[in-house]
Design a protein around this motif. Sequence first.
Motif, PDB file in Angstrom:
ATOM      1  N   PRO A 394       0.731  -1.342  -0.025  1.00 48.24           N
ATOM      2  CA  PRO A 394       0.095   0.036   0.001  1.00 48.24           C
ATOM      3  C   PRO A 394       0.902   1.336   0.063  1.00 48.24           C
ATOM      4  N   ASP A 395       2.149   1.346   0.545  1.00 44.34           N
ATOM      5  CA  ASP A 395       2.968   2.385   0.458  1.00 44.34           C
ATOM      6  C   ASP A 395       3.922   2.418  -0.654  1.00 44.34           C
ATOM      7  N   ARG A 396       3.444   1.630  -1.860  1.00 40.35           N
ATOM      8  CA  ARG A 396       4.165   1.796  -3.147  1.00 40.35           C
ATOM      9  C   ARG A 396       5.567   1.132  -2.993  1.00 40.35           C
ATOM     10  N   LYS A 397       5.727   0.126  -2.224  1.00 42.21           N
ATOM     11  CA  LYS A 397       6.861  -0.488  -2.375  1.00 42.21           C
ATOM     12  C   LYS A 397       6.838  -1.843  -3.019  1.00 42.21           C
ATOM     13  N   PHE A 482      -4.608  -2.592 -11.046  1.00 38.54           N
ATOM     14  CA  PHE A 482      -5.650  -3.355 -10.276  1.00 38.54           C
ATOM     15  C   PHE A 482      -5.232  -3.099  -8.590  1.00 38.54           C
ATOM     16  N   SER A 483      -6.258  -3.186  -7.863  1.00 39.06           N
ATOM     17  CA  SER A 483      -5.950  -3.118  -6.347  1.00 39.06           C
ATOM     18  C   SER A 483      -6.426  -4.513  -5.808  1.00 39.06           C
ATOM     19  N   VAL A 484      -5.574  -4.969  -4.522  1.00 39.78           N
ATOM     20  CA  VAL A 484      -5.652  -6.030  -4.072  1.00 39.78           C
ATOM     21  C   VAL A 484      -6.254  -5.964  -2.429  1.00 39.78           C
ATOM     22  N   TYR A 485      -7.488  -6.498  -2.033  1.00 40.33           N
ATOM     23  CA  TYR A 485      -7.634  -6.453  -0.784  1.00 40.33           C
ATOM     24  C   TYR A 485      -7.970  -7.761  -0.344  1.00 40.33           C
ATOM     25  N   LEU A 487      -9.797 -10.613   2.822  1.00 40.79           N
ATOM     26  CA  LEU A 487     -11.077 -10.905   2.977  1.00 40.79           C
ATOM     27  C   LEU A 487     -12.230  -9.879   3.752  1.00 40.79           C
ATOM     28  N   ALA A 488     -11.528  -9.099   4.562  1.00 36.37           N
ATOM     29  CA  ALA A 488     -12.247  -8.083   5.290  1.00 36.37           C
ATOM     30  C   ALA A 488     -12.539  -6.870   4.347  1.00 36.37           C
ATOM     31  N   GLY A 489     -11.811  -6.848   3.245  1.00 39.75           N
ATOM     32  CA  GLY A 489     -12.198  -5.588   2.458  1.00 39.75           C
ATOM     33  C   GLY A 489     -10.959  -4.592   2.706  1.00 39.75           C
ATOM     34  N   ALA A 490      -9.872  -4.677   3.424  1.00 38.13           N
ATOM     35  CA  ALA A 490      -9.025  -3.665   3.525  1.00 38.13           C
ATOM     36  C   ALA A 490      -7.862  -3.730   2.522  1.00 38.13           C
ATOM     37  N   LEU A 491      -7.589  -2.799   2.056  1.00 39.84           N
ATOM     38  CA  LEU A 491      -6.313  -2.701   0.879  1.00 39.84           C
ATOM     39  C   LEU A 491      -5.017  -3.185   1.304  1.00 39.84           C
ATOM     40  N   ILE A 492      -4.504  -4.246   0.698  1.00 35.48           N
ATOM     41  CA  ILE A 492      -3.145  -4.842   1.044  1.00 35.48           C
ATOM     42  C   ILE A 492      -2.308  -4.722   0.047  1.00 35.48           C
ATOM     43  N   GLY A 493      -2.390  -3.937  -1.048  1.00 34.08           N
ATOM     44  CA  GLY A 493      -1.546  -3.858  -2.179  1.00 34.08           C
ATOM     45  C   GLY A 493      -2.333  -3.505  -3.558  1.00 34.08           C
ATOM     46  N   HIS A 494      -1.327  -3.115  -4.355  1.00 29.76           N
ATOM     47  CA  HIS A 494      -1.576  -2.802  -5.714  1.00 29.76           C
ATOM     48  C   HIS A 494      -0.881  -3.570  -6.745  1.00 29.76           C
ATOM     49  N   GLY A 495      -1.429  -4.006  -7.869  1.00 32.39           N
ATOM     50  CA  GLY A 495      -0.915  -4.647  -8.738  1.00 32.39           C
ATOM     51  C   GLY A 495      -0.832  -3.873 -10.515  1.00 32.39           C
ATOM     52  N   LYS A 496       0.040  -4.397 -11.162  1.00 29.70           N
ATOM     53  CA  LYS A 496       0.250  -3.848 -12.481  1.00 29.70           C
ATOM     54  C   LYS A 496       0.454  -4.891 -13.507  1.00 29.70           C
TER      55      LYS A 496
END
Length: 766
Positions: A394-397, A482-485, A487-496
């Motif tokens: 989530p912090d773009r690392k 795209f974004s990765v969530y 099971l609780a719907g919390a954002l855990i990452g981003h994808g390309k």
Amino acid sequence: MLKFLERRLTLQLLVFYFLFVLPLLLGGIELYIFQRDAMQQNAQQADLGLARAITLDVSSHVQAAVEEDQELATMQAAQHLDRHQLMATFASAYLSHPDISLYFVCDPSGTMIMNYPPNPQTIGQNFRVRDDFQGALHSHKPFVSSGRMSVTTKTNVISIATRIIDNTQRTVGVMIINLSLDKFSSRLMMVRQQFANSGEVHIWIADGNGLPIADTENVPPETNLLHTLPGLNNALVGKVGSLIQNEQGRDWLYSYMPVSGTNWAVVVQRPTVVAFATLISFQNSLLIALIMLVVGATFFWFVMHGWVVAPLAHLAQAVTKIRPDQSEKVTNSRILTKERHRLDEIGQLLAAFSVMEDDIHTLFRKSDAESQARLQTLDAIMRSMEEGVLLESPDRKVVYANTSFRRTVGITPQDLSSGSFEEDILLEWFAGLLVDSEAYDEAVKRAEDSHSPPVVAFQMHGYYNAVGQFVPVRRDIRMRLFSVYDLAGALIGHGKIFQDVTQQNQAEQVKKNLLAIVSHELRTPLTAIQGYASGLLETDVEWEPSMQQHCLQQIVQESNNMAELVTNLLEMSQVEAGTLRLYPALYGLDSLLDEAIMHAIPEEERGHIAVNLPANVPLLYVDGKRMHMVFRNLLENAQKYAGYNARVEISIRYVQEQADNELPGLYLSFADDGPGIPTHLTESIFDRFYQIDSGRERSSSGVGLGLAICRGFIEAHGGRIWAEKRADGKTGALFSIWLPVKLLREPDVRSVTLELPDAVEVPTKE
């Protein structure tokens, strides 16, 4: 800050320690400040009380002497200057007032006319210039003089003088008595003796001029105390107070007070360590108490830390080391040696963690096989994808990049297998391949802000192939975000996901170019043929033989252009399909070049062609028709884009042995002095249907197949063709051809065996 404290029990206890100690310290300091002021004021008031007692004693003695002198001056015997009666009165008063050392009377001119105790030697002395005589003569009140040495009694005295007036208010003389100062000094010494047990004390009585009247230090009578006693000036003007001053390395308390009824002052001096002894004792006691408090609290904190906090910290440190692949139980480690033998709650907690560790390892072993299988399957899927995949936190690392993405940006297989490559460097290398990094960043930001679709299209300067070589060919990339969530719907990452769409875009361009060919390159000659043929078929028009001949020539020329275009299309399709057939034979390079120049360059322009042909050039065993087309296309291409007056230099080099990373074979270069080719287009120009906008009107028709066919023919012979900028400092384009040794034959060869296959497969361009 509170979140940070919640993570460390040691810091929490330290905070509680300070919350306990600091209020006590602040309370002790406040108590000290409050009591210090009170005790200091009490000490100052005590010294002021001593000074007040001395001033009252001095004032009472002086006042008694003043009243005595005033009473004597108002007697009838004094008004009539009756010596016998005055001497009797003086004798009686002398016995009653031992502090008075001398009684005497002066007439209005200042001459002493009588004294007691009698001293005939002083009778007749004149006191007119003395301050006591002048003071009494000009005042209705008694005058008290400064201290001085009496000439008559040879003692330190002060004189009290009162004017004697008769019933007619006429001055008949001055009544003067001398008050001995030795009595004052003896009294001051008695006071000093009383304070001998409690400490050092110094007392001074000074007159209005600052001269000592009495003191405990036996200073000379002529000493001016105004320069040595702080506060004396204030006392002489009627002020009462105290001050502290450092002298000779010690602090002294000076208390000063004026003597009522006189212009005198009393100054009491004591060391501050004596005057403030109670305050200093209180200060030391309070300091010792606070130190004992801090030491006790610190000892308690260290005991709590060593007995409770440190074992809990050791246990927390050991628990964090629980891993699926550990070889030894962490609860049996050396850091918990002391805690394992404890029987209290700490020992029980350690035993509970030991059981929990066994249960955790059991669960690890049960789920490890399934988790490994899933991870391996997922990793295999990601590695097998042709598209590049990049996952970020989530912090773009960067947290993951699949093989396709890493290889594209230039990470070798050795770097991938070593595991020591920094993931963040991937983004730096990727940014270096972007054609327009700013436009890319803006597009990504818009897509992430949901202001545009989560698809971003951009271009790259090139890519790295499977063996780690950089290929400087522009690539069209389509990236999906795209974004990765969880099971609780919390954002855990981003994808390309990066997809190379270069071939798709090229295919679309091919379709457009084919439509252009059908609509322009074929329709134009067909229209001309149809027009000329229709005109010749007109029966009502009589054509001249020359005009008929011209129309027929135009029909033949346009038919040849159409046939050449169709031939190029067919041969290009054979090259791409790998079915091109070669028919090699022995040819001289000079003859091939002469024929190409003759067909490609008009006769009036051939003077601009320079051929540098060495004498030892071998014969070529090639398909002459295809090689002639290659040379002709290169010459026509130079004339088209460099201009009809452009100078074209053809150079040939024959390398027999490999040297300086140069393969043996025949090297041909075609250099013109035109505008040249942009560096990023040196590979694109060999793509089919690709044409550079030269900024000038086309000199001949074309569909962008010439250079693509040239590369196909050269590669079919096993050679290589490439384009670059001229390296001799001149402008223009440089096309180079390398033909391998297997195509070269010495001039004396009469018969050769065909070494090339009848059909050579040419790989389709990526």
